[in-house]
Scaffold this motif. Structure first.
Motif, PDB file in Angstrom:
ATOM      1  N   MET A   1      -7.418  -2.936 -10.457  1.00  0.00           N
ATOM      2  CA  MET A   1      -6.697  -1.764  -9.972  1.00  0.00           C
ATOM      3  C   MET A   1      -7.657  -0.602  -9.722  1.00  0.00           C
ATOM      4  O   MET A   1      -7.532   0.128  -8.736  1.00  0.00           O
ATOM      5  CB  MET A   1      -5.613  -1.362 -10.983  1.00  0.00           C
ATOM      6  CG  MET A   1      -4.716  -0.231 -10.498  1.00  0.00           C
ATOM      7  SD  MET A   1      -3.819  -0.649  -8.987  1.00  0.00           S
ATOM      8  CE  MET A   1      -3.335   0.986  -8.430  1.00  0.00           C
ATOM      9  N   GLN A   2      -8.644  -0.419 -10.608  1.00  0.00           N
ATOM     10  CA  GLN A   2      -9.631   0.649 -10.410  1.00  0.00           C
ATOM     11  C   GLN A   2     -10.388   0.461  -9.104  1.00  0.00           C
ATOM     12  O   GLN A   2     -10.613   1.416  -8.349  1.00  0.00           O
ATOM     13  CB  GLN A   2     -10.605   0.686 -11.587  1.00  0.00           C
ATOM     14  CG  GLN A   2     -10.011   1.183 -12.888  1.00  0.00           C
ATOM     15  CD  GLN A   2     -10.942   0.967 -14.067  1.00  0.00           C
ATOM     16  OE1 GLN A   2     -12.122   0.634 -13.895  1.00  0.00           O
ATOM     17  NE2 GLN A   2     -10.419   1.121 -15.270  1.00  0.00           N
TER      18      GLN A   2
ATOM     19  N   GLU B   1       0.247   3.605 -14.287  1.00  0.00           N
ATOM     20  CA  GLU B   1      -0.473   4.741 -14.862  1.00  0.00           C
ATOM     21  C   GLU B   1      -1.058   5.626 -13.775  1.00  0.00           C
ATOM     22  O   GLU B   1      -1.171   6.844 -13.935  1.00  0.00           O
ATOM     23  CB  GLU B   1      -1.592   4.243 -15.787  1.00  0.00           C
ATOM     24  CG  GLU B   1      -1.107   3.643 -17.092  1.00  0.00           C
ATOM     25  CD  GLU B   1      -0.467   4.678 -17.998  1.00  0.00           C
ATOM     26  OE1 GLU B   1      -0.985   5.817 -18.068  1.00  0.00           O
ATOM     27  OE2 GLU B   1       0.565   4.360 -18.626  1.00  0.00           O
TER      28      GLU B   1
ATOM     29  N   PHE C   1       0.563  -2.637 -14.859  1.00  0.00           N
ATOM     30  CA  PHE C   1       0.523  -1.549 -15.841  1.00  0.00           C
ATOM     31  C   PHE C   1      -0.432  -0.444 -15.374  1.00  0.00           C
ATOM     32  O   PHE C   1      -0.115   0.750 -15.446  1.00  0.00           O
ATOM     33  CB  PHE C   1       0.070  -2.069 -17.204  1.00  0.00           C
ATOM     34  CG  PHE C   1       1.068  -2.956 -17.900  1.00  0.00           C
ATOM     35  CD1 PHE C   1       2.413  -2.938 -17.555  1.00  0.00           C
ATOM     36  CD2 PHE C   1       0.660  -3.820 -18.917  1.00  0.00           C
ATOM     37  CE1 PHE C   1       3.329  -3.749 -18.201  1.00  0.00           C
ATOM     38  CE2 PHE C   1       1.573  -4.638 -19.568  1.00  0.00           C
ATOM     39  CZ  PHE C   1       2.906  -4.600 -19.206  1.00  0.00           C
ATOM     40  N   ALA C   2      -1.621  -0.844 -14.903  1.00  0.00           N
ATOM     41  CA  ALA C   2      -2.618   0.135 -14.466  1.00  0.00           C
ATOM     42  C   ALA C   2      -2.137   0.891 -13.229  1.00  0.00           C
ATOM     43  O   ALA C   2      -2.394   2.097 -13.090  1.00  0.00           O
ATOM     44  CB  ALA C   2      -3.946  -0.568 -14.183  1.00  0.00           C
TER      45      ALA C   2
ATOM     46  N   ASN D   1      -1.190  -6.832 -16.142  1.00  0.00           N
ATOM     47  CA  ASN D   1      -1.972  -5.644 -16.472  1.00  0.00           C
ATOM     48  C   ASN D   1      -2.379  -4.856 -15.235  1.00  0.00           C
ATOM     49  O   ASN D   1      -2.590  -3.642 -15.313  1.00  0.00           O
ATOM     50  CB  ASN D   1      -3.194  -6.053 -17.295  1.00  0.00           C
ATOM     51  CG  ASN D   1      -2.823  -6.396 -18.724  1.00  0.00           C
ATOM     52  OD1 ASN D   1      -2.620  -5.512 -19.557  1.00  0.00           O
ATOM     53  ND2 ASN D   1      -2.693  -7.683 -19.018  1.00  0.00           N
ATOM     54  N   PHE D   2      -2.469  -5.509 -14.091  1.00  0.00           N
ATOM     55  CA  PHE D   2      -2.664  -4.795 -12.822  1.00  0.00           C
ATOM     56  C   PHE D   2      -1.475  -3.872 -12.572  1.00  0.00           C
ATOM     57  O   PHE D   2      -1.639  -2.705 -12.183  1.00  0.00           O
ATOM     58  CB  PHE D   2      -2.818  -5.804 -11.688  1.00  0.00           C
ATOM     59  CG  PHE D   2      -3.036  -5.196 -10.342  1.00  0.00           C
ATOM     60  CD1 PHE D   2      -4.307  -4.883  -9.898  1.00  0.00           C
ATOM     61  CD2 PHE D   2      -1.957  -4.952  -9.490  1.00  0.00           C
ATOM     62  CE1 PHE D   2      -4.514  -4.325  -8.639  1.00  0.00           C
ATOM     63  CE2 PHE D   2      -2.156  -4.399  -8.233  1.00  0.00           C
ATOM     64  CZ  PHE D   2      -3.439  -4.088  -7.807  1.00  0.00           C
TER      65      PHE D   2
ATOM     66  N   GLY E   1      -7.345  -6.959 -15.215  1.00  0.00           N
ATOM     67  CA  GLY E   1      -6.282  -6.379 -14.391  1.00  0.00           C
ATOM     68  C   GLY E   1      -6.520  -4.905 -14.126  1.00  0.00           C
ATOM     69  O   GLY E   1      -6.327  -4.408 -13.005  1.00  0.00           O
ATOM     70  N   GLU E   2      -6.957  -4.184 -15.162  1.00  0.00           N
ATOM     71  CA  GLU E   2      -7.242  -2.755 -15.003  1.00  0.00           C
ATOM     72  C   GLU E   2      -8.426  -2.530 -14.068  1.00  0.00           C
ATOM     73  O   GLU E   2      -8.410  -1.618 -13.234  1.00  0.00           O
ATOM     74  CB  GLU E   2      -7.522  -2.135 -16.371  1.00  0.00           C
ATOM     75  CG  GLU E   2      -6.301  -2.085 -17.275  1.00  0.00           C
ATOM     76  CD  GLU E   2      -6.653  -1.780 -18.729  1.00  0.00           C
ATOM     77  OE1 GLU E   2      -7.847  -1.506 -18.984  1.00  0.00           O
ATOM     78  OE2 GLU E   2      -5.749  -1.833 -19.578  1.00  0.00           O
ATOM     79  N   LEU E   3      -9.460  -3.373 -14.196  1.00  0.00           N
ATOM     80  CA  LEU E   3     -10.638  -3.233 -13.331  1.00  0.00           C
ATOM     81  C   LEU E   3     -10.268  -3.488 -11.876  1.00  0.00           C
ATOM     82  O   LEU E   3     -10.736  -2.780 -10.978  1.00  0.00           O
ATOM     83  CB  LEU E   3     -11.730  -4.206 -13.780  1.00  0.00           C
ATOM     84  CG  LEU E   3     -13.010  -4.213 -12.931  1.00  0.00           C
ATOM     85  CD1 LEU E   3     -13.683  -2.851 -12.956  1.00  0.00           C
ATOM     86  CD2 LEU E   3     -13.971  -5.298 -13.422  1.00  0.00           C
TER      87      LEU E   3
ATOM     88  N   ALA F   1      -6.544  -8.124 -19.876  1.00  0.00           N
ATOM     89  CA  ALA F   1      -6.062  -6.755 -19.668  1.00  0.00           C
ATOM     90  C   ALA F   1      -7.121  -5.926 -18.961  1.00  0.00           C
ATOM     91  O   ALA F   1      -6.839  -5.198 -17.998  1.00  0.00           O
ATOM     92  CB  ALA F   1      -5.684  -6.124 -21.001  1.00  0.00           C
ATOM     93  N   ALA F   2      -8.363  -6.037 -19.420  1.00  0.00           N
ATOM     94  CA  ALA F   2      -9.459  -5.285 -18.791  1.00  0.00           C
ATOM     95  C   ALA F   2      -9.661  -5.726 -17.348  1.00  0.00           C
ATOM     96  O   ALA F   2      -9.976  -4.906 -16.479  1.00  0.00           O
ATOM     97  CB  ALA F   2     -10.744  -5.466 -19.587  1.00  0.00           C
TER      98      ALA F   2
END
Length: 345
Positions: free
Chosen positions: A310-311, A101, A97-98, A94-95, A306-308, A303-304
């Motif tokens: 990356m953020q 994006e 994926f982010a 998920n990192f 991995g996204e966090l 998922a959250a």
């Protein structure tokens, strides 16, 4: 003297360059560069004209050329432990994926989960690739200590469970997730709540064991020495086969894979779940709801996470003066059929 330079329109075999775009749009090549790199102070009409010229000429700036202008490669390094466990693999996926994006590419390397020297070598290799920042998926306390000691010229953000907050560490709230699991068992009426922990060197396991013991203390229940597995179903089976487990016992297992082994061992011993023994896992892997019985567990949002991560990487790379701490992502207790009130003796 006439201008004898050829353009991509004169020679269709030649790829367009930034000067071709500038001539077609009627602007300087510096203005084209500002549009390409999404920099401010370009009038909307000018930006639209440049973007139209880019599309017409099918111009694609090379990553190397863009890096020379911005001193950034739009590439993030990611170091992962050399294991296939569900959690770290899901975070890394998920990192990526982010990152996609956000229009970044990711260079991923793996290192043995418990070897700080190998992690340092992996990080140094990424630095030589001139990545803009580095993300780390940490599953061992020795590597976590390495992360805390790093002082690099680029931002480093780690995904790791720890009671010590840091602006460059992101995590899921393992501690409160564990407390919720034990509270569920205590509220069902269980007074003997055993713990099958993960490896003693794993940050996730440490935080879950801490939550287990603190929740037992809150209910004034007996604290026993936990058993330590290695996250695998085989270790859960081996330990549950030898443990002093009888009717009225409940077990908080530090991950769902070990819980699978526990369920199998209990069945072989003639103990029914949940009538004789209640079992709670942790993670909520995709198979958890299809076990026999369906497993009560603590859901983590990988998922959250991995996204966090990356953020935080982007924030650290693009706004280095920002130092806000990331609040741990909450967990959710998923109650299924592997837990029930103990039957009267």
């Amino acid at each position: 003297m006439a201008d004898t330079r050829t353009t991509s329109e004169d020679d269709p075999t030649r790829a367009a360059n930034i000067f071709d775009v500038a001539r077609l749009a009627g602007v300087s090549h510096q203005t084209v560069s500002r549009v390409i790199n999404d920099l401010p102070n370009v009038r909307p009409a000018t930006r639209a004209r440049v973007e139209q010229a880019i599309a017409q000429l099918r111009y694609s700036p090379s990553p190397a050329a863009r890096a020379l202008v911005t001193r950034r490669t739009r590439t993030i390094g990611l170091v992962t432990p050399g294991i296939s466990d569900y959690g770290p693999t899901s975070v890394a996926l998920n990192f990526n994926f982010a990152a996609r994006e956000a229009r970044y590419s990711v260079d991923t390397v793996s290192a043995p989960p418990d070897d700080p020297k190998a992690w340092r070598s992996a990080i140094e290799g990424l630095l030589r690739q001139r990545v803009d920042a580095i993300g780390l998926v940490v599953v061992h306390v020795a590597v976590l200590e390495l992360v805390r000691s790093l002082d690099l010229r680029i931002p480093v953000v780690a995904c790791a469970s720890t009671a010590r907050r840091s602006p460059l560490i992101v995590s899921i709230d393992q501690y409160r997730g564990a407390r919720a699991a034990v509270r569920h068992l205590a509220e069902l009426g269980h007074t003997r709540i055993l713990h099958l922990a993960g490896p003693a060197t794993a940050p996730d396991a440490i935080e879950r064991a801490r939550g287990w013991s603190d929740e037992l203390a809150a209910h004034r229940l007996e604290l026993t020495e936990p058993a330590y597995g290695d996250w695998s179903a085989a270790s859960g089976h081996r330990l549950a086969s030898a443990w002093d487990i009888g009717p009225g016992t409940s077990i908080f297992v530090a991950n769902d894979q070990m819980a699978i082994g526990v369920l199998s061992a209990l069945r072989e011993r003639g103990l029914r779940v949940p009538e004789d023994v209640s079992v709670v896992g942790f993670d909520d892997i995709p198979e958890a709801g299809y076990l026999y019985p369906p497993l009560t567990t603590v859901r983590q949002d990988f998922a959250a996470l991995g996204e966090l991560m990356m953020q935080k990487v982007l924030l650290a790379a693009e706004e280095p003066d920002t130092t806000t701490e990331a609040t741990p992502i909450p967990t959710h207790l998923i109650v299924r059929h592997s837990t029930a009130s103990p039957e009267p003796s």
